[in-house]
Motif scaffolding. Structure first.
Motif, PDB file in Angstrom:
ATOM      1  N   LYS A   1       0.707  -1.153   0.127  1.00  0.00           N
ATOM      2  CA  LYS A   1      -0.007  -0.106  -0.064  1.00  0.00           C
ATOM      3  C   LYS A   1       0.848   1.313  -0.121  1.00  0.00           C
ATOM      4  O   LYS A   1       0.449   2.274  -0.004  1.00  0.00           O
ATOM      5  CB  LYS A   1      -0.985   0.139   1.369  1.00  0.00           C
ATOM      6  N   GLY A   2       1.988   0.973   0.097  1.00  0.00           N
ATOM      7  CA  GLY A   2       2.986   2.445  -0.158  1.00  0.00           C
ATOM      8  C   GLY A   2       3.867   2.593   1.372  1.00  0.00           C
ATOM      9  O   GLY A   2       4.513   3.602   1.345  1.00  0.00           O
ATOM     10  N   PHE A   3       3.616   1.830   2.212  1.00  0.00           N
ATOM     11  CA  PHE A   3       4.341   1.970   3.288  1.00  0.00           C
ATOM     12  C   PHE A   3       4.485   0.913   4.434  1.00  0.00           C
ATOM     13  O   PHE A   3       4.020  -0.044   3.979  1.00  0.00           O
ATOM     14  CB  PHE A   3       3.365   3.181   4.403  1.00  0.00           C
ATOM     15  N   ARG A   4       5.249   0.917   5.263  1.00  0.00           N
ATOM     16  CA  ARG A   4       5.378  -0.259   6.116  1.00  0.00           C
ATOM     17  C   ARG A   4       5.478   0.152   7.897  1.00  0.00           C
ATOM     18  O   ARG A   4       6.011   1.286   7.986  1.00  0.00           O
ATOM     19  CB  ARG A   4       6.602  -1.025   5.659  1.00  0.00           C
ATOM     20  N   PHE A   5       4.856  -0.551   8.430  1.00  0.00           N
ATOM     21  CA  PHE A   5       4.956  -0.384  10.026  1.00  0.00           C
ATOM     22  C   PHE A   5       6.426  -0.772  10.501  1.00  0.00           C
ATOM     23  O   PHE A   5       6.869  -1.941  10.221  1.00  0.00           O
ATOM     24  CB  PHE A   5       3.817  -1.247  10.766  1.00  0.00           C
ATOM     25  N   LEU A   6       6.820   0.083  11.460  1.00  0.00           N
ATOM     26  CA  LEU A   6       7.926  -0.189  11.934  1.00  0.00           C
ATOM     27  C   LEU A   6       7.940  -0.520  13.594  1.00  0.00           C
ATOM     28  O   LEU A   6       8.466  -1.537  14.031  1.00  0.00           O
ATOM     29  CB  LEU A   6       8.836   1.214  12.230  1.00  0.00           C
ATOM     30  N   ALA A   7       7.015   0.125  14.337  1.00  0.00           N
ATOM     31  CA  ALA A   7       6.821  -0.179  15.798  1.00  0.00           C
ATOM     32  C   ALA A   7       5.465   0.342  16.097  1.00  0.00           C
ATOM     33  O   ALA A   7       4.860   1.207  15.511  1.00  0.00           O
ATOM     34  CB  ALA A   7       8.069   0.378  16.474  1.00  0.00           C
ATOM     35  N   THR A   8       4.902  -0.084  17.336  1.00  0.00           N
ATOM     36  CA  THR A   8       3.718   0.499  17.766  1.00  0.00           C
ATOM     37  C   THR A   8       3.999   1.539  18.999  1.00  0.00           C
ATOM     38  O   THR A   8       4.552   0.981  20.082  1.00  0.00           O
ATOM     39  CB  THR A   8       2.501  -0.688  18.240  1.00  0.00           C
ATOM     40  N   TRP A   9       3.713   2.772  18.688  1.00  0.00           N
ATOM     41  CA  TRP A   9       3.827   3.867  19.853  1.00  0.00           C
ATOM     42  C   TRP A   9       2.488   3.832  20.591  1.00  0.00           C
ATOM     43  O   TRP A   9       1.671   3.007  20.416  1.00  0.00           O
ATOM     44  CB  TRP A   9       4.446   5.087  19.418  1.00  0.00           C
ATOM     45  N   GLU A  10       2.540   4.685  21.514  1.00  0.00           N
ATOM     46  CA  GLU A  10       1.321   4.571  22.398  1.00  0.00           C
ATOM     47  C   GLU A  10       0.584   6.166  22.413  1.00  0.00           C
ATOM     48  O   GLU A  10       1.181   7.279  22.146  1.00  0.00           O
ATOM     49  CB  GLU A  10       1.887   4.409  23.851  1.00  0.00           C
ATOM     50  N   ALA A  11      -0.669   6.013  22.480  1.00  0.00           N
ATOM     51  CA  ALA A  11      -1.576   7.198  22.541  1.00  0.00           C
ATOM     52  C   ALA A  11      -2.443   7.093  23.940  1.00  0.00           C
ATOM     53  O   ALA A  11      -2.620   7.881  24.642  1.00  0.00           O
ATOM     54  CB  ALA A  11      -2.279   7.510  21.437  1.00  0.00           C
ATOM     55  N   GLY A  12      -2.922   5.721  23.962  1.00  0.00           N
ATOM     56  CA  GLY A  12      -3.603   5.660  25.061  1.00  0.00           C
ATOM     57  C   GLY A  12      -5.089   5.188  25.069  1.00  0.00           C
ATOM     58  O   GLY A  12      -5.605   4.711  23.810  1.00  0.00           O
ATOM     59  N   PHE A  13      -5.985   5.010  26.052  1.00  0.00           N
ATOM     60  CA  PHE A  13      -7.469   4.721  25.668  1.00  0.00           C
ATOM     61  C   PHE A  13      -8.315   5.798  25.337  1.00  0.00           C
ATOM     62  O   PHE A  13      -8.163   6.817  26.037  1.00  0.00           O
ATOM     63  CB  PHE A  13      -7.939   4.049  27.036  1.00  0.00           C
TER      64      PHE A  13
END
Length: 333
Positions: A137-149
């Protein structure tokens, strides 16, 4: 004396040439996000930028653009997919226009704690399969950071779905979120984050929903002082890189940037988790009314039809994500 002056002059020329060569060799990568400068997302982006420069021995410099300077979340992801920017970080659901199954990460009330959320995003087989679709799709995920609930901030008090009836709530463009909020009784208004404060202030909407860090950094509690901790959706923010950028990197630099992204994740996660209570206390001190015990059972009951709607559209993927989430809830109390 003249010889000494010439030597000094020559030394300056060499130093200047070295700096010029370094500047020319250094590649600047654009990182765009929608958070405010005082938000955790921006803090994590700065940590990541420093690590990238360090781990690539200065070959790459990450320039961070905060506050929707280069676009809102959908625009950032679109630009990244086209190669216009190099990185962005956003809610998993924001990537769903490109990978529709990621809408299912926004199913309501499937995770109960940060620890469960971290394990889900790190270990879910189903989620890994969805993330693996990204390069095409034109990008790749590197890591999951946080925002919260995600929780609510509204002008009027909110304790149950009864209080939601007739109220218009701002949210971001995500199908599952729309289904969830409409099931709770809200009318929905989609708008970019920078427009939300004024929209609430002017009465165009009654409030909005977001993680605590976003509520705090955007000061939504000033215009919608009723902060209701519904925790209706766990909403971390995967960091992604443009596939065009990725393919230009050497294997060593790919590894260095992946390492920087992965090592920044614990910083982002702990910062959000540790700051939630501090931010709530500060909002309370500034006049916000924090409702820690809304009728969550009533909200859960109200959104029950959402799972059926999801099954009608996404089929077996729904049961796969729910099974992974259930296993993690059982393992992590």
């Amino acid at each position: 004396m003249t010889a000494k002056k010439n030597l000094v002059r020559f030394s300056f020329v060499l130093v200047g040439a070295a700096f010029a060569a370094f500047a020319q060799a250094q590649t600047v990568l654009k990182f765009s996000h929608t958070d405010q400068q005082q938000g955790a997302r921006h803090a994590a982006a700065q940590v990541f930028a420093k690590k990238v420069e360090e781990y690539t021995q200065g070959r790459y410099k990450v320039q961070v653009f905060c506050c929707s300077q280069l676009g809102n979340d959908p625009k950032n992801i679109e630009q990244m997919a086209l190669g216009g920017i190099d990185f962005t970080v956003s809610s998993t659901g924001s990537y769903a226009p490109h990978i529709p199954s990621l809408n299912l990460t926004m199913l309501p009330f499937i995770l109960d704690s940060y620890e469960q959320g971290w394990k889900f995003y790190d270990e879910s087989k189903w989620l890994k399969e969805q993330f693996d679709k990204a390069p095409s799709k034109g990008f790749r995920f590197l890591a999951t950071w946080e925002a919260g609930f995600r929780s609510m901030t509204t002008k009027d008090a909110l304790s149950s779905p009864e209080d939601a009836k007739g109220k218009k709530l701002r949210t971001f463009p995500n199908e599952m979120m729309r289904w969830t909020l409409e099931a709770m009784g809200f009318g929905i208004q989609i708008m970019p984050l920078p427009e939300v404060y004024l929209a609430i202030q002017q009465g165009a909407v009654s409030g909005q929903e977001n993680p605590i860090d976003t509520i705090y950094s955007n000061k939504f509690y000033e215009v919608a002082p009723n902060v209701t901790l519904t925790n209706h959706v766990y909403s971390p923010i995967p960091l992604a890189i443009s596939e065009k950028t990725w393919q230009k990197l050497s294997p060593a630099d790919q590894q260095a940037i992946s390492r920087a992204a992965t090592e920044t994740a614990p910083f982002a996660r702990q910062m959000i988790k540790e700051n939630d209570e501090k931010m709530l206390a500060d909002m309370s001190a500034k006049g916000a009314k924090v409702n820690r015990k809304p009728n969550v059972d009533a909200f859960r009951k109200a959104v029950d039809p959402v799972y059926g709607k999801a099954r009608e559209k996404y089929g077996a993927d729904v049961d796969a994500v729910l099974a992974d989430a259930a296993a993690i809830r059982k393992a992590v109390k």
